[in-house]
Design a protein around this motif. Sequence first.
Motif, mmCIF file in Angstrom:
data_model
loop_
_atom_site.group_PDB
_atom_site.id
_atom_site.type_symbol
_atom_site.label_atom_id
_atom_site.label_comp_id
_atom_site.label_asym_id
_atom_site.label_seq_id
_atom_site.Cartn_x
_atom_site.Cartn_y
_atom_site.Cartn_z
ATOM 1 N N GLU A 178 0.761 -1.259 -0.111
ATOM 2 C CA GLU A 178 -0.007 0.017 0.231
ATOM 3 C C GLU A 178 0.950 1.360 -0.027
ATOM 4 O O GLU A 178 0.511 2.190 -0.823
ATOM 5 C CB GLU A 178 -1.105 0.147 1.140
ATOM 6 C CG GLU A 178 -1.958 1.085 1.189
ATOM 7 C CD GLU A 178 -2.847 0.785 -0.036
ATOM 8 O OE1 GLU A 178 -3.413 2.053 -0.453
ATOM 9 O OE2 GLU A 178 -3.118 -0.101 -0.544
ATOM 10 N N ALA A 179 1.959 1.076 0.819
ATOM 11 C CA ALA A 179 2.808 2.247 0.755
ATOM 12 C C ALA A 179 3.500 2.568 -0.580
ATOM 13 O O ALA A 179 3.778 3.580 -1.023
ATOM 14 C CB ALA A 179 4.044 2.199 1.907
ATOM 15 N N ALA A 180 3.912 1.476 -1.282
ATOM 16 C CA ALA A 180 4.555 1.444 -2.453
ATOM 17 C C ALA A 180 3.443 2.071 -3.650
ATOM 18 O O ALA A 180 3.834 2.951 -4.477
ATOM 19 C CB ALA A 180 5.008 0.260 -3.112
ATOM 20 N N ARG A 181 2.284 1.796 -3.558
ATOM 21 C CA ARG A 181 1.124 2.230 -4.391
ATOM 22 C C ARG A 181 1.067 3.972 -4.187
ATOM 23 O O ARG A 181 0.740 4.406 -5.325
ATOM 24 C CB ARG A 181 0.091 1.238 -4.062
ATOM 25 C CG ARG A 181 -0.216 0.145 -4.645
ATOM 26 C CD ARG A 181 -1.659 -0.413 -4.600
ATOM 27 N NE ARG A 181 -1.438 -2.005 -4.874
ATOM 28 C CZ ARG A 181 -1.540 -2.882 -3.917
ATOM 29 N NH1 ARG A 181 -1.769 -2.245 -2.562
ATOM 30 N NH2 ARG A 181 -1.574 -4.225 -4.236
ATOM 31 N N ARG A 182 0.920 4.241 -3.044
ATOM 32 C CA ARG A 182 0.841 5.654 -2.888
ATOM 33 C C ARG A 182 2.084 6.375 -3.510
ATOM 34 O O ARG A 182 1.998 7.489 -4.143
ATOM 35 C CB ARG A 182 0.952 6.090 -1.348
ATOM 36 C CG ARG A 182 -0.536 5.602 -0.544
ATOM 37 C CD ARG A 182 -0.821 6.540 0.599
ATOM 38 N NE ARG A 182 0.380 6.001 1.542
ATOM 39 C CZ ARG A 182 0.323 4.908 2.276
ATOM 40 N NH1 ARG A 182 -0.733 4.187 2.573
ATOM 41 N NH2 ARG A 182 1.327 4.580 3.303
#
Length: 275
Positions: A178-182
Motif C-alpha cells: 500500500e505504501a508503494a502504491r501511494r
Amino acid sequence: MIRAGAIWAIHQSATLFVAVAVQIVALVIVGDVFVSALRVDAVSSQPTAAVARVAPLARGERLMTTDLSFALIRETTQAMDTTSGPSADVALTQSAEGALAPAAELAPSPEPAPEPAPVAELKPEPTPEPTPRPAPPAPAITTSGATHEAELRMLGLMNLSRVNVGLAPLALDAGVSEAARRHSAVEAQHRYVYHDGPDGTAGSRYVPACGNGWYGENTGKVWGGGVDVLHREFMAEPWAPINHRTNIMDPNFRRAGIGAVQGPDAIYITVAFCR
C-alpha cells in the motif's frame, strides 16, 4: 762701619712697619664701633619689630647687650598693644553684628517646568504567522487488472532470480505494498520516477512501513507488458553496495511490497524491500 750702618737701617725699617700696623688696627677698631652704633640706631627706629632673643651679628662684630634687647622688646610690645587694641574691638563688634544681622532674603526659586505628558508607546502589531499551505490532496490510486498483473509479474521475476542463486524468495507484504502504491500514484501525477521528491524521502515512507528501519526501493515505469524489460534492466546493473540489482539480491531482505498504478502515460511501479 758699613755693617753698623746696615743694621741701623734695618732697625729703622722695622720700627716704621710696626707703627703703620698699629695705626691700621686702630682704624679697624674705630670702624667696628661706628658700624655697631649704626645698627643699634636702626633697631631702635623700628618699634614694630619684636626681638625675642639676642641674635649674634655677622662674623667679626660684637654682640648686642642684653639690656638693650629687653628694652626693645618692652617698647615693641607697648606699641603693638596701642595700635592693635581698638582695631581688635572693632573687628569683634563687626563680627557680632554680622552674626545677629537678619539673613538676606533669598530670591524665589523658579517654579519647575511641568513634566511633559507621557506619550503612549506605539507597539507594532505582531505579524501574523503565515498560514501554511494546505497539503495537496493525495492523488487517486488508479488500479486495474493490468496493474495487478504487473505487481504479481514483478514479484515472480525477482523471486526467480533469487532462487537461481540459492536465496530465499521474498514474501509479499500487503501493508508495504500500500505504501508503494501511494508513491507510484505521486509519480504518475508528476510523470517522473524518483526516490526523494514531493511525497518526501524513501526513508520517510518505508521506515514506518517496514517497522524495523531497514528498507530498499526500486521504482520505474513500463508500457504494455514491459515489466520483464524493467526487471532485466535492474539485473543488468553492476554489483554495487546499493543499486536496484543489490536490492533484489540482498539476502537480508525477506519481505517486499509492490505497488503498480496506472498513470496518464505509463504504468508506474514501485518495489519496497524490508527485512
